[in-house]
Scaffold this motif. Structure first.
Motif, short mmCIF file in Angstrom:
data_model
loop_
_atom_site.label_atom_id
_atom_site.label_comp_id
_atom_site.label_asym_id
_atom_site.label_seq_id
_atom_site.Cartn_x
_atom_site.Cartn_y
_atom_site.Cartn_z
N GLY A 27 71.64 37.96 40.69
CA GLY A 27 71.54 36.53 40.42
C GLY A 27 71.82 36.18 38.97
O GLY A 27 72.21 37.04 38.15
N SER A 28 71.58 34.93 38.63
CA SER A 28 71.87 34.39 37.30
C SER A 28 71.32 35.27 36.18
O SER A 28 70.10 35.52 36.13
CB SER A 28 71.25 32.99 37.15
N HIS A 59 77.36 34.53 36.22
CA HIS A 59 77.80 35.13 37.49
C HIS A 59 79.24 35.61 37.27
O HIS A 59 80.20 34.83 37.39
CB HIS A 59 77.74 34.11 38.64
N ARG A 79 77.22 35.38 42.55
CA ARG A 79 77.22 34.87 43.93
C ARG A 79 77.76 33.45 43.98
O ARG A 79 78.00 32.82 42.96
CB ARG A 79 75.78 34.89 44.48
N HIS A 81 77.09 29.53 45.47
CA HIS A 81 76.00 28.63 45.86
C HIS A 81 76.60 27.41 46.56
O HIS A 81 77.70 26.97 46.20
CB HIS A 81 75.23 28.13 44.63
N TYR A 83 75.78 24.39 46.16
CA TYR A 83 75.95 23.25 45.24
C TYR A 83 77.27 23.31 44.47
O TYR A 83 77.67 22.33 43.84
CB TYR A 83 74.76 23.14 44.26
N ALA A 111 67.31 34.35 39.85
CA ALA A 111 66.48 33.71 38.84
C ALA A 111 65.77 32.56 39.55
O ALA A 111 66.37 31.89 40.38
CB ALA A 111 67.37 33.16 37.73
N TYR A 190 67.54 20.69 38.80
CA TYR A 190 66.22 21.32 38.90
C TYR A 190 65.30 20.30 39.57
O TYR A 190 65.62 19.10 39.67
CB TYR A 190 65.71 21.72 37.51
N SER A 210 69.41 29.71 45.73
CA SER A 210 70.28 30.70 46.40
C SER A 210 69.47 31.46 47.45
O SER A 210 68.50 30.93 47.99
CB SER A 210 70.84 31.68 45.36
N HIS A 245 69.92 25.91 31.89
CA HIS A 245 70.46 27.15 32.46
C HIS A 245 70.62 28.25 31.40
O HIS A 245 70.39 29.42 31.68
CB HIS A 245 71.79 26.85 33.17
O1 LIG Z 1 71.99 32.68 41.70
P1 LIG Z 1 70.60 32.40 41.22
O2 LIG Z 1 69.70 31.92 42.30
O3 LIG Z 1 70.00 33.59 40.48
O4 LIG Z 1 70.76 31.23 40.15
C1 LIG Z 1 69.73 30.32 39.75
C2 LIG Z 1 69.80 29.07 40.60
C3 LIG Z 1 70.95 28.31 39.94
O5 LIG Z 1 72.17 28.83 40.37
C4 LIG Z 1 70.77 28.60 38.50
C5 LIG Z 1 69.93 27.58 37.83
O6 LIG Z 1 69.66 27.91 36.49
O7 LIG Z 1 70.08 29.89 38.45
#
Ligand SMILES: O=P(O)(O)O[C@@H]1C[C@H](O)[C@@H](CO)O1
Length: 272
Positions: A27-28, A59, A79, A81, A83, A111, A190, A210, A245
């Motif tokens: 993830g992020s 990513h 990944r 998403h 959105y 994240a 958010y 996600s 972010h």
């Molecule tokens: O891909 P993840 O879920 O880790 O990313 C998180 C959710 C959003 O894409 C981003 C918001 O800061 O981080």
């Protein structure tokens, strides 16, 4: 869909013949885990048929094939998403591709914002279950029965034995982890503080954008799934800070050593 997956998998097998058993979605800000992978083959998402470009910072958009100890692994460094404007089929295409390549155990990482006030930024949470708040589901549409059942069971969506392996791996390394419920929302905003209070009332411990679609698609196709959330921030309204972010990525980097060691130990144990 089936043909698309076969084409993408054939392309990867041509670049690097492989039979990964464990798949990891990073993830992020969590992509640096790939530094732990040995005998690496790196394939850019740009070169994988039917993959999209990653549009989110943190990513990288690379598939990494290789080994952790004796375990053959395929890691998705980044990944998709919903959105980002993608169809659900596109969001879960990489998950289904891992299965087509032979992956039977999937580790989802993300994240997330901490809703449970006993948590703090930097905590790692073993996902016990999820609440799908996206209003969508990757299985909407005609069911491809070769892929899985029309009405998949989700009573053990996050495999109890895999959850134990993660917790034991952390314990062995001297780390403590939380266990909690992940609420998956659509994003990209958010949450509002009121939404966070609602999610807490519903039983959520962390919130993110996600994981839920991937978990559903993976369960449908018969993979065993587990997940780790990195609490990169306390969710909206809990602390008087603006969520950004960039800060979320930075916090993920701060826990990289702990995250990496636990994940590495988990992968080794699964493959043993
Ligand atoms: O891909 P993840 O879920 O880790 O990313 C998180 C959710 C959003 O894409 C981003 C918001 O800061 O981080």
């Amino acid at each position: 869909m089936y043909e698309k997956l076969a084409t993408a998998a054939a392309h990867i097998q041509k670049v690097k013949p492989c039979s990964p058993k464990v798949g990891v979605v990073l993830g992020s800000g969590l992509g640096d885990f790939v530094d732990q992978i040995e005998d690496k083959t790196i394939i850019s998402y740009d070169d994988i048929p039917f993959f999209h470009k990653t549009t989110v910072e943190g990513h990288a958009g690379k598939l990494i094939l290789g080994k952790i100890g004796n375990t053959e692994i395929a890691a998705l460094q980044g990944r998709f998403h919903s959105y980002e404007g993608l169809e659900m089929d596109d969001v879960v295409f990489p998950t289904r591709l891992l299965s087509t390549l032979g992956v039977d155990t999937l580790i989802l990482t993300n994240a997330a914002g901490g809703i449970n006030t006993n948590y703090q930024a930097g905590d790692l949470v073993v996902i016990e279950d999820h609440i799908n708040m996206t209003g969508n589901n990757p299985l909407v549409g005609p069911n491809i029965k070769e892929m899985g059942p029309r009405f998949p069971d989700m009573s053990k969506a996050y495999h109890p034995e895999l959850r134990e392996i993660i917790l034991k791996s952390a314990e062995k390394l001297g780390y403590t982890m939380q266990t909690g419920i992940y609420a998956g929302v659509l994003g990209p905003t958010y949450e509002t503080p009121a939404e966070v209070r609602m999610l807490r009332t519903l039983g959520a411990d962390v919130v993110g954008m996600s994981t839920v679609p991937e978990c559903i698609a993976a369960n449908h196709i018969g993979m065993k799934v587990c997940g780790i959330s990195c609490v990169t921030n306390m969710a909206s309204g809990i602390e008087n800070v603006e969520l950004k972010h960039e800060d979320i990525k930075d916090e993920a980097l701060r826990v990289m050593e702990k995250f990496t060691s636990i994940l590495k130990e988990t992968v080794k144990t699964i493959g043993a």
